[in-house]
Scaffold this active site. Structure first.
Site, mmCIF file in Angstrom:
data_model
loop_
_atom_site.group_PDB
_atom_site.id
_atom_site.type_symbol
_atom_site.label_atom_id
_atom_site.label_comp_id
_atom_site.label_asym_id
_atom_site.label_seq_id
_atom_site.Cartn_x
_atom_site.Cartn_y
_atom_site.Cartn_z
ATOM 1 N N HIS A 460 16.973 18.707 55.299
ATOM 2 C CA HIS A 460 17.588 18.514 56.059
ATOM 3 C C HIS A 460 18.861 18.493 56.525
ATOM 4 O O HIS A 460 19.491 19.136 57.368
ATOM 5 C CB HIS A 460 16.721 17.207 56.485
ATOM 6 C CG HIS A 460 15.866 17.811 57.854
ATOM 7 N ND1 HIS A 460 14.384 17.325 57.642
ATOM 8 C CD2 HIS A 460 15.324 19.015 58.126
ATOM 9 C CE1 HIS A 460 13.809 17.135 58.197
ATOM 10 N NE2 HIS A 460 13.825 18.885 59.070
ATOM 11 N N GLY A 740 35.974 55.521 34.904
ATOM 12 C CA GLY A 740 36.412 54.434 34.474
ATOM 13 C C GLY A 740 37.587 54.018 34.178
ATOM 14 O O GLY A 740 37.883 55.235 33.321
ATOM 15 N N ASP A 743 38.813 52.451 30.412
ATOM 16 C CA ASP A 743 39.072 52.899 29.438
ATOM 17 C C ASP A 743 39.205 54.524 29.261
ATOM 18 O O ASP A 743 39.971 55.110 28.344
ATOM 19 C CB ASP A 743 37.378 52.991 28.981
ATOM 20 C CG ASP A 743 36.383 52.009 28.204
ATOM 21 O OD1 ASP A 743 37.244 51.208 27.578
ATOM 22 O OD2 ASP A 743 35.431 51.668 27.968
ATOM 23 N N CYS A 790 35.486 53.811 39.912
ATOM 24 C CA CYS A 790 35.344 52.471 39.462
ATOM 25 C C CYS A 790 35.576 51.540 38.621
ATOM 26 O O CYS A 790 35.219 50.646 38.691
ATOM 27 C CB CYS A 790 33.368 52.325 39.396
ATOM 28 S SG CYS A 790 33.120 52.846 37.646
#
Length: 841
Positions: A460, A740, A743, A790
């Protein structure tokens, strides 16, 4: 009653009746029997045929309450009492409340009302086989009834201004459990009438603008569910923190439900995905084991109605209800939500209390009310809280707990152990206590934040804290010892399910975004999501899906154990590590199941948050030194001079020394797709150096039940220069690709991005890197394959995002805090490109 057309005389009789049975009322009868009782009647009348179990009972009516007030001549006396009310003065509030309650309790029930309640209780006893035959409507001597009728009932208050769509009144009036016999029932009803003037109810009504004398009180008398012998809890038909509509959130603990409602225990927590549940899948997204230290049971032979007893260690170590019961409750939540939404003509998420009968094994719904926080939020405004400087990297939190409210709050801490000390509390302070319940409401609305040792996200106090817009951290266990009165603290509930308290007043900002004003883009805008706990909240950010979900985050933060250490648990050489893993995997006799369960729940939560939009899940890409840091990892990992370009990604998956661990990842993914129905998941393979390696990985996945095709696409990270040079060959193997940039940059420039000595050279905007990106996009598109990115670059550099759009990239996946601003930039780029001839072909 809903669905009937009673005559005028019937309506008059109902309006004047002292007692109505639950199956005689419906949701339209809130003015007659209050929100709680009207809802019980609605479910009994409308949802029993759909399999929803609700215990029967009866309600005293608003007419009965008004009759009591009139016969005792209480209204003018109450008016005089409330004339001097000042709810901001706690001493005045207490005095007024005590006077009003004493006035109510010292006024006897009229005989007609006593007899009406006694007769109804007797009928209820007979329905459950514990009464005697006879004319139950004739005058009954209550002493005789006391001897004959002993059915255990719950006696609950139900105010006529309660459980409205925009005000919960949760816990404002009293409830009494395990009530036996007419005498106890009458006493409990009388106390419920008086509880309309609890301090917390007076304060809440004043805050909400309700006239104290224009609210009537009904009392529900309901057959007890013997959850004292089993379990009970609370559930929401949405996620109560984020307002995510597609999940049902369930809490469970042993014993009667008051401990969960009042926040006296830390319950088990479950999250179920509603869309695929409807399709027959078993989509339990999350299962969190609560401590469940005590349970409320009948006080057999004692002086009280109920009492708390400790829960055994064995019971604490397992979930209070089964998976089948979790799914049944979730289905009922959907049925109840759908029904109330149809009746009201507007989407109506529900706040529901449930109980399991330990004698019969049956589940029951004992209360249902509209949810009052998320349903009132504007869908067009996204409000987010964000620290303006890093705050978690080096300094440990004072305490952590379950986050309530998605906000950041701060102030001077005030540690209070007893409700009678709340007068010490000053506006703006951070309330720190063992547990909060509705008795604390008069000061809760003044708090900068609330921190408690006990409680779950559905107690609650958490409901009221959300309604008041106050961040609360519950279930911390050590808050009252970790924090001192007068200490300046910052309470963060804005970073996922787990919140934290930090020392000091840390700078933060509140960002508001008008979602209705965001322009569409041709380029898909995806999001990088690592933390499953934050996924449901991030789903509110407008995007086209998840472009990168890293399994490493789930493994490092929620599993914490090396998969080979679980597969070879009996062979672990370090006894200390073995004990830590045993403790972490308690309840899992077969240790690898722990890895599969936790990984599946993490993946499923991210996929469900964005369903049916795609969720690209990158398989594990730890380097050997990172794997070694997991529990038990050092026994299984080699030492590499440069792990950044060593044994990582695809090369691990088919290696005889690691393939069993990769099989666990495949099992988790297979479970999410096939058992939970989340077919929007797209696995992605990282650091795949050669086409031959790609084929070996796909064969390994197929051997573990993940067969490419048949609805399963498999993507590959494009992050090694060979991926760009041989893009045409890789296009024959994988279904899509994601660049990527981190990298790809380090391998193109020949540097270690973790080395401070050469970090100044690292730049994705380098001409060589951009040439590689351009070549990759062109080749993959020429071969009819989807190509996105990404990496970090488009989140950090608007000009890099523009370059990607110009090259015709299909999608850009961004960090959550960059989605809005980058979307606006991409929309501008696309508009300008359309003026000068369009994107790259």
């Amino acid at each position: 009653m809903l669905g009937t057309a009673p005559t005028l005389m019937t309506e008059i009789a109902r309006d004047r009746a002292f007692i109505l049975w639950f199956d005689e009322v419906g949701i339209d009868d809130l003015p007659l029997v209050g929100g709680k009782n009207a809802s019980l009647g609605e479910m009994i009348g409308q949802l029993a045929s759909k399999g929803v179990n609700v215990p029967n009972g009866f309600a005293s009516t608003a007419a009965a309450y008004r009759y009591f007030i009139a016969q005792a001549g209480l209204e003018p006396k109450l008016q005089r009492i409330f004339a001097d009310l000042d709810v901001d003065n706690l001493q005045n509030l207490r005095q007024i409340g005590e006077q009003a309650r004493s006035l109510m309790l010292n006024a006897p029930f009229p005989q007609e009302l006593e007899l009406a309640i006694a007769n109804a209780y007797t009928q209820l006893c007979d329905r459950y086989g514990s009464g005697a035959d006879g004319d139950l409507l004739a005058p009954i001597h209550t002493d005789l009834v006391e001897c004959l009728h002993h059915t255990d009932v719950a006696v609950r208050s139900s105010a006529t201004a309660e459980d409205l769509p925009d005000a919960s009144f949760a816990g404002q009036q009293e409830t009494y459990l395990n009530v036996h016999g007419v005498k106890q029932v009458l006493e409990a009803c009388h106390k419920c009438f008086a509880s309309i003037f609890t301090d917390r109810a007076i304060s809440y009504r004043a805050t909400r603008g309700f006239d104290h004398l224009n609210v009537d009180l009904s009392v529900g008398v309901q057959k007890m569910v013997r959850s004292d012998l089993a379990a009970s809890g609370v559930m929401f038909s949405i996620d109560p923190e984020t307002g995510f509509r597609n999940a049902a959130s369930i809490c469970a603990a042993y014993g009667l439900g008051e401990n969960v409602v009042q926040g006296a225990v830390n319950p088990d927590e479950f999250l179920v995905f509603k869309p695929t549940l409807a399709d027959g899948f078993r989509p339990i997204l999350q299962k969190r084991l609560g401590s469940k230290a005590m349970k409320m049971v009948y006080d057999v032979g004692g002086s009280k109605l109920t009492t708390n007893v400790p829960v055994t260690e064995a019971d604490r170590a397992k979930f209070a209800i089964s998976d089948d019961e979790i799914l049944t409750l979730a289905r009922w939540a959907v049925i109840i939500e759908d029904h109330y939404s149809a009746v009201r003509g507007i989407y109506t998420p529900m706040d529901i209390e449930w109980a399991k009968d330990g004698e019969t094994g049956q589940l029951y719904i004992v209360q249902a009310r509209p949810e009052t926080v998320q349903s009132q939020k504007s869908a067009n405004i996204l409000r987010s809280y964000r620290f303006t400087s890093p705050h978690q990297s080096t300094i440990p939190a004072l305490t952590i707990g379950s986050a309530v409210g998605e906000r950041i709050g701060q102030g001077s801490a005030r540690v209070i152990f007893d409700v009678h000390q709340i007068a010490q509390f000053q506006p703006g302070e951070v309330l720190v206590t063992n547990k909060t319940d509705p008795d604390w409401e008069p000061i809760m609305k003044k708090a900068g934040a609330i921190v408690t040792n006990q409680g779950g996200r559905t107690c609650h106090a958490a409901i009221i804290a959300r309604e008041m817009g106050i961040p609360a951290l519950v279930g911390c266990s050590d808050a009252t010892t970790a924090i001192s009165t007068g200490q300046a603290v910052t309470v963060s509930c804005a970073e996922g399910d787990i919140g934290r308290v930090d020392d000091g007043l840390l700078p933060f900002e509140v960002i508001e975004t008008q979602l209705s004003q965001l322009p569409p883009t041709h380029t898909q805008i995806l999001m990088n999501v690592g933390n499953p706990d934050a996924a449901l909240g991030l789903a509110a950010i407008p995007c086209d899906g998840v472009g990168l979900a890293r399994l490493e985050f789930i493994i490092a933060n929620q599993i914490k154990v090396h998969p080979l250490a679980l597969l070879n648990f009996d062979l672990l050489a370090d006894a200390t590590v073995k004990r830590e893993i045993a403790k972490l995997t308690l309840g899992y006799p077969h240790k690898p199941d722990f890895f599969v369960d936790k990984l599946a729940h993490g993946i499923a939560t991210i996929a469900a948050a964005f369903y049916p939009r795609p969720a690209i899940v990158r398989m594990s890409d730890f380097k050997s030194n990172e794997y070694a840091n997991l529990l038990g990892g050092r026994q299984f990992e080699p030492h590499e001079e440069n792990p950044m370009i060593g044994w990582r990604g695809a090369s691990r998956y088919y290696d005889p020394t690691y393939r069993a661990a990769f099989a666990l990842e495949c099992q988790a993914l297979k479970r999410v797709r096939e058992e939970m129905g989340l077919m929007n998941i797209i696995p992605m393979i990282p650091f795949c150096r050669t086409p031959a390696e790609g084929r070996r990985v796909l064969a390994e996945m197929a051997a573990n039940g993940l067969v490419q095709g048949n609805g399963l696409e498999v993507y590959m990270m494009c992050e090694v220069p060979s991926n760009v040079i041989l893009a045409a060959e890789f296009s024959q193997i994988f279904d899509g690709f994601s660049i990527g940039s981190n990298d790809l940059t380090q391998l193109t420039l020949g540097l270690d991005r973790d080395s401070e000595l050469v970090s100044h050279i690292f730049d994705e905007r380098n001409q060589a890197v951009m040439a590689m990106v351009k070549m990759a996009i062109a080749t993959f598109r020429a071969n009819g394959k989807k190509i996105g990115i990404c990496g970090q670059a488009p989140s950090d550099y608007p000009e890099f995002a523009r370059f990607l759009v110009e090259q015709g990239i299909d999608s850009i996946s961004l960090n959550p805090d960059s989605v809005i601003k980058t979307r606006l930039e991409i929309a501008r780029v696309e508009a300008s490109l359309s003026e000068i001839g369009g994107r790259s072909a």
